[in-house]
Each structure stands twice: as structure tokens, then as C-alpha cells.
Design an enzyme around this catalytic site. Structure first.
Site, PDB file in Angstrom:
ATOM      1  N   ARG A  92      13.193 -27.952   0.707  1.00 20.29           N
ATOM      2  CA  ARG A  92      11.977 -27.655   1.481  1.00 20.29           C
ATOM      3  C   ARG A  92      11.017 -28.837   1.428  1.00 20.29           C
ATOM      4  O   ARG A  92      10.884 -29.489   0.398  1.00 20.29           O
ATOM      5  CB  ARG A  92      11.270 -26.419   0.923  1.00 20.29           C
ATOM      6  CG  ARG A  92      12.014 -25.143   1.180  1.00 20.29           C
ATOM      7  CD  ARG A  92      11.201 -23.940   0.694  1.00 20.29           C
ATOM      8  NE  ARG A  92      12.092 -22.951   0.146  1.00 20.29           N
ATOM      9  CZ  ARG A  92      11.831 -22.233  -0.947  1.00 20.29           C
ATOM     10  NH1 ARG A  92      10.707 -22.381  -1.588  1.00 20.29           N
ATOM     11  NH2 ARG A  92      12.703 -21.357  -1.373  1.00 20.29           N
ATOM     12  N   HIS A 105       6.377 -17.286  -6.970  1.00 21.20           N
ATOM     13  CA  HIS A 105       6.778 -17.566  -8.367  1.00 21.20           C
ATOM     14  C   HIS A 105       5.770 -16.970  -9.350  1.00 21.20           C
ATOM     15  O   HIS A 105       5.618 -17.457 -10.469  1.00 21.20           O
ATOM     16  CB  HIS A 105       6.860 -19.083  -8.657  1.00 21.20           C
ATOM     17  CG  HIS A 105       7.963 -19.798  -7.967  1.00 21.20           C
ATOM     18  ND1 HIS A 105       7.831 -21.095  -7.499  1.00 21.20           N
ATOM     19  CD2 HIS A 105       9.238 -19.431  -7.682  1.00 21.20           C
ATOM     20  CE1 HIS A 105       8.963 -21.475  -6.950  1.00 21.20           C
ATOM     21  NE2 HIS A 105       9.842 -20.490  -7.041  1.00 21.20           N
ATOM     22  N   GLU A 157      11.689 -14.606 -15.928  1.00 20.91           N
ATOM     23  CA  GLU A 157      11.081 -13.677 -14.980  1.00 20.91           C
ATOM     24  C   GLU A 157      11.606 -12.251 -15.169  1.00 20.91           C
ATOM     25  O   GLU A 157      10.858 -11.286 -15.042  1.00 20.91           O
ATOM     26  CB  GLU A 157      11.349 -14.162 -13.555  1.00 20.91           C
ATOM     27  CG  GLU A 157      10.606 -15.463 -13.264  1.00 20.91           C
ATOM     28  CD  GLU A 157      11.054 -16.155 -11.991  1.00 20.91           C
ATOM     29  OE1 GLU A 157      11.943 -17.028 -12.084  1.00 20.91           O
ATOM     30  OE2 GLU A 157      10.550 -15.819 -10.925  1.00 20.91           O
ATOM     31  N   ARG A 172      12.377  -6.835  -8.415  1.00 20.96           N
ATOM     32  CA  ARG A 172      11.620  -7.998  -7.973  1.00 20.96           C
ATOM     33  C   ARG A 172      11.362  -7.830  -6.472  1.00 20.96           C
ATOM     34  O   ARG A 172      12.284  -7.667  -5.686  1.00 20.96           O
ATOM     35  CB  ARG A 172      12.414  -9.266  -8.209  1.00 20.96           C
ATOM     36  CG  ARG A 172      11.643 -10.465  -7.740  1.00 20.96           C
ATOM     37  CD  ARG A 172      12.532 -11.605  -7.411  1.00 20.96           C
ATOM     38  NE  ARG A 172      11.740 -12.732  -6.975  1.00 20.96           N
ATOM     39  CZ  ARG A 172      12.211 -13.703  -6.225  1.00 20.96           C
ATOM     40  NH1 ARG A 172      13.468 -13.685  -5.851  1.00 20.96           N
ATOM     41  NH2 ARG A 172      11.441 -14.689  -5.845  1.00 20.96           N
ATOM     42  N   ASN A 232      17.179  -7.989  -8.773  1.00 23.86           N
ATOM     43  CA  ASN A 232      16.591  -9.004  -7.904  1.00 23.86           C
ATOM     44  C   ASN A 232      17.565  -9.175  -6.731  1.00 23.86           C
ATOM     45  O   ASN A 232      18.584  -9.833  -6.865  1.00 23.86           O
ATOM     46  CB  ASN A 232      16.425 -10.298  -8.704  1.00 23.86           C
ATOM     47  CG  ASN A 232      15.874 -11.434  -7.866  1.00 23.86           C
ATOM     48  OD1 ASN A 232      15.683 -11.299  -6.662  1.00 23.86           O
ATOM     49  ND2 ASN A 232      15.639 -12.565  -8.505  1.00 23.86           N
TER      50      ASN A 232
END
Ligand code: AMP
Length: 409
Positions: A247, A185, A391, A97, A7
């Protein structure tokens, strides 16, 4: 089969070496042999590494590019004292990823030149994320002559119908520039919703209605019917939806124009404002970290309290909206650092939703920290669960299936 999961961010490479095969994946017995992260690539980098059953290790040293980082990772995986491999040739495949797969990539896919071109075509949609993902792939391809698979954050959400993914903007923007909701996600939402279906004994049931809340530094929520994403809160970019660490989540788009005018901001300043200085940090002025905010709130810090309240209020609003989208609810799943650990956040975001069939058991909720556990009351028609996400494991399983010639899930 041993799968290396990579990743790659702009200055980091997260990795896991996973041992998996079809039977152990079905039984949930596949596992990570080693994992870690290289941070601050381009300067004095920090490499953290942890092999199964061993003490974590930390090294510092100059690492100027991703290829050297991957080389160092392979060095550790095969090092006599801490390694878990005798030779790097024991690695059977690499799973990458990839953040954005646009509309083209609806499942994970074996990477060849044509696929690589397709991922490069999506750079416009994820200018900060796809380039380092691609860089990591190129580096790994030079070092490991095995099959490489791309697993996208966006692909799980490609099942959304047009009414969920279209914005109320001129259609030509969708046609010309792909302006639509993509969602992110996806590996996490897919992993925990699949696990939820397994727990309920309803894998493959087209009527199963699940809402998954991925609450970490970035937060998103997804409505899933029969294992397929039908709506999700992140949009063209990961900025939309829930309040996040830094965010803003949902705001009136007019605010951007207004603030850019009154504060005389350029595009990069506005970008930083929305992505780095907003959210929990922006409201509280204290931290983007939920632990710190809950602590500050308990000490009477008013803006920390409001920030946490906005977070929970918005989450509740989305859960209720998605119960509407799904026309009922069988299970809500909490995951991610906040979802798995923050007991009061779970409690506050479902409080009052009893009329929709979601009744929390407060004792069970208080006991569920970083473990898989039911937190709803026995008489709750909709179940509420905490399911830790993984993940990397999902990326490894997808990679194993694809290189074994099995159809992608
Ligand atoms: P992630 O991005 O999934 O690693 O999640 C990071 C977020 O999880 C941060 O906001 C952390 O403060 C939050 N988090 C982790 N552990 C806890 C905890 N015990 N209580 C509250 N928040 C937590």
C-alpha cells in the site's frame, strides 16, 4: 475461562483458543491453548493447527464456506489425539475481530441483533472486511450457543480529537458519509501501549506519552496520551500513512485523479494500484517483504535500497510529528513483524532523533529480535522498546471481561 478468538477474512479464518481470567490477565499469565488458520476457503483449503506442546499439523481439503471452516476448527479442538477440549461446550465465549465499528463502537461490545445491525451499517466504510467478519460471526453463532463479543480495529482510536480526525474536505462529507480518520490496528496499538505503561509502572497516568509503531505487512503509528489514542496514521481506510508492503500510504490525492486519467484506469484498477501494487513492492519492484528487501539491498539492489529508505524516512517523519503532537515523549514502541525483527529498520528510523530525546543503544537493538526488550540507551530521556504484539490475547481478554460483566477497558 476458555475463549475462542476468531478473525475471519474473505477466504480465511484465523483462530486461537485462549485460557484467561481477570487475575491471570492482570498477571500476564493467560495463554493460548491452541491456534491456527484455515486458508483458501471456497476451494481446496489448507488448515494449519498447533496445540500447546504439540507438533504443528497441516491438513488439506475442500472447505466451501466459513461455517464449515469453523466446524472443522471445532473438530480439531476436540479431536482425541490433538485436541485441547473434551467437548466444544467447554468454550465459554467467542471473541470476534471486527474491522470497522465506525463512530458508534468506542469499546468492545456483546453482540446482539442491534449491535449486529450497527456493524452491518459500517459495511460501507469497510466493504472488504466487515462482510467476512459478520459471516464468521453468523457461522460461529450457529455452532456455539454462548456469548459472542465484537472487538473492533477502530474503537481504540475513537478518543482522537476532531483536529486529528477531520480532513480538509467539505464538512458535509463527514456528516453524510462519515468521511473522517478512523484508524486501524487498534487492538495492537492498545495491547503494546498498555504493556509499555505496565513496564514503566505508569498504568492510568494521564501524562504518559507513548508512540506505538505497528510495522507488519500493513503499517500504522499512533500517538497515545494517558492510554488514549490522540492521533494515528491510517485514515478512513487502511491506505493512509506509512509506506506498507503493497500500500502506498500518504500520497497527494491529486495523483489518483491524474493517474486514473493518464493511464485510463477504472475504480477497481486504481484500487488495486494503490492497495496491491504500491508501497515497498511498488518502489522496489522486488518484493513486499522486508526480509527480502534488506537482503536485496545488501546485494546492491538500488531500488530495494530506495524502498527501504522511503520506509524509514517516512516512519521517522511520523515519529517526529507525533513527538510534537504529544509535546514530548516518554516511550516509542516497535511491534509487528518488521518492528519486532528488523534491527536496521528500527535503527534507521530513529537515527537523528537524539535531539528529541530518543537515543538508541545499538547493542541492545541488535540483540532484540521477537522478544520484549528495551533498546534505548540508559541516558535516553525517551525510552525505546520492542514489544511483541498479541491481538488475539487482547480480544480474548476483552471478551472475558465483557461476558463476566466487567466494564470494558
Ligand atoms: P506481519 O504482517 O506482522 O506478520 O509482518 C510481516 C512483515 O515482517 C514482512 O514484511 C516480513 O518481511 C517482516 N519480517 C518478519 N521477520 C523479519 C526479519 N527477521 N527481518 C526483517 N523483516 C522481517
Amino acid at each position: 475461562m476458555k475463549v475462542l478468538v476468531l478473525n475471519c477474512g474473505s477466504s480465511s479464518v484465523k483462530f486461537q483458543l485462549v485460557e484467561t481470567d481477570e487475575a491471570s490477565a492482570v498477571a500476564g499469565r493467560d495463554r493460548a491453548l491452541a491456534k491456527g488458520i484455515v486458508e483458501n476457503i471456497g476451494g481446496l483449503a489448507i488448515l494449519r493447527y498447533e496445540a500447546e506442546g504439540q507438533k504443528p499439523l497441516k491438513e488439506t481439503g475442500e472447505i466451501l464456506e466459513h461455517k464449515i471452516a469453523v466446524e472443522r476448527i471445532l473438530g480439531l479442538l476436540t479431536r482425541e489425539d490433538v485436541g485441547v477440549l473434551r467437548d466444544r461446550r467447554e468454550i465459554d465465549a467467542v471473541g470476534h475481530r471486527m474491522v470497522h465499528g465506525g463512530e458508534r463502537f468506542k469499546t468492545s461490545v456483546l453482540i446482539d441483533d442491534d449491535v449486529l445491525g450497527g456493524i452491518e451499517d459500517c459495511i460501507d466504510l469497510a466493504p472488504l472486511h466487515n462482510p467476512p467478519n459478520i459471516k464468521g460471526y453468523r457461522a460461529a453463532r450457529e455452532l456455539l450457543q454462548v456469548l459472542h463479543v465484537a472487538v473492533f480495529d477502530t474503537s481504540f482510536h475513537q478518543t482522537m480529537p476532531a483536529e486529528a480526525y477531520l480532513y480538509g474536505l467539505p464538512y458535509v462529507l463527514y456528516q453524510r458519509h462519515g468521511v473522517r480518520r478512523y484508524g486501524f490496528h487498534g487492538t495492537s496499538h492498545r495491547f503494546v501501549s498498555r504493556r509499555m505503561a505496565e513496564i514503566l509502572g505508569r498504568v492510568g497516568d494521564p501524562t504518559l506519552r507513548v508512540i506505538t509503531c505497528h510495522l507488519g505487512n500493513g503499517c500504522s503509528i499512533t500517538a497515545i496520551r494517558g492510554g488514549h489514542s490522540v492521533d494515528t496514521s491510517m485514515g478512513l481506510t487502511p491506505l493512509e500513512g506509512l509506506l506498507m508492503g503493497t500500500r502506498a500510504g500518504d500520497i497527494d490525492a491529486g495523483i489518483v485523479l491524474h493517474v486514473m486519467t493518464v493511464e485510463e484506469l477504472g475504480i477497481s484498477e486504481a484500487n488495486a494500484l494503490l492497495n496491491k501494487h504500491s508501497g515497498l513492492l511498488g518502489i522496489s519492484g522486488v518484493s513486499n517483504d522486508m526480509r527480502a528487501l534488506l537482503q536485496a539491498e545488501s546485494e546492491g539492489h538500488e531500488r530495494a535500497r530506495v524502498a527501504v529508505e522511503v520506509f524509514c524516512y517516512r516512519l521517522k517523519k511520523y515519529i517526529a510529528a507525533y513527538v510534537g503532537v504529544l509535546e514530548g515523549i516518554d516511550a516509542v514502541v516497535f511491534t509487528g513483524g518488521i518492528g519486532e525483527n528488523a534491527i536496521p529498520i528500527r535503527a534507521r528510523s530513529v537515527a537523528g532523533l537524539e535531539t528529541m530525546g530518543l537515543r538508541l543503544d545499538h547493542e541492545r537493538n541488535a540483540a532484540a529480535r521477537a522478544i520484549e526488550a528495551e533498546v534505548s540507551a540508559d541516558d535516553s530521556p525517551g525510552k525505546i522498546w520492542v514489544i511483541p504484539t498479541n491481538e488475539e490475547l487482547l480480544i480474548a481478554r476483552d471478551t472475558m471481561r465483557i461476558v463476566s460483566g466487567l466494564p470494558p477497558e
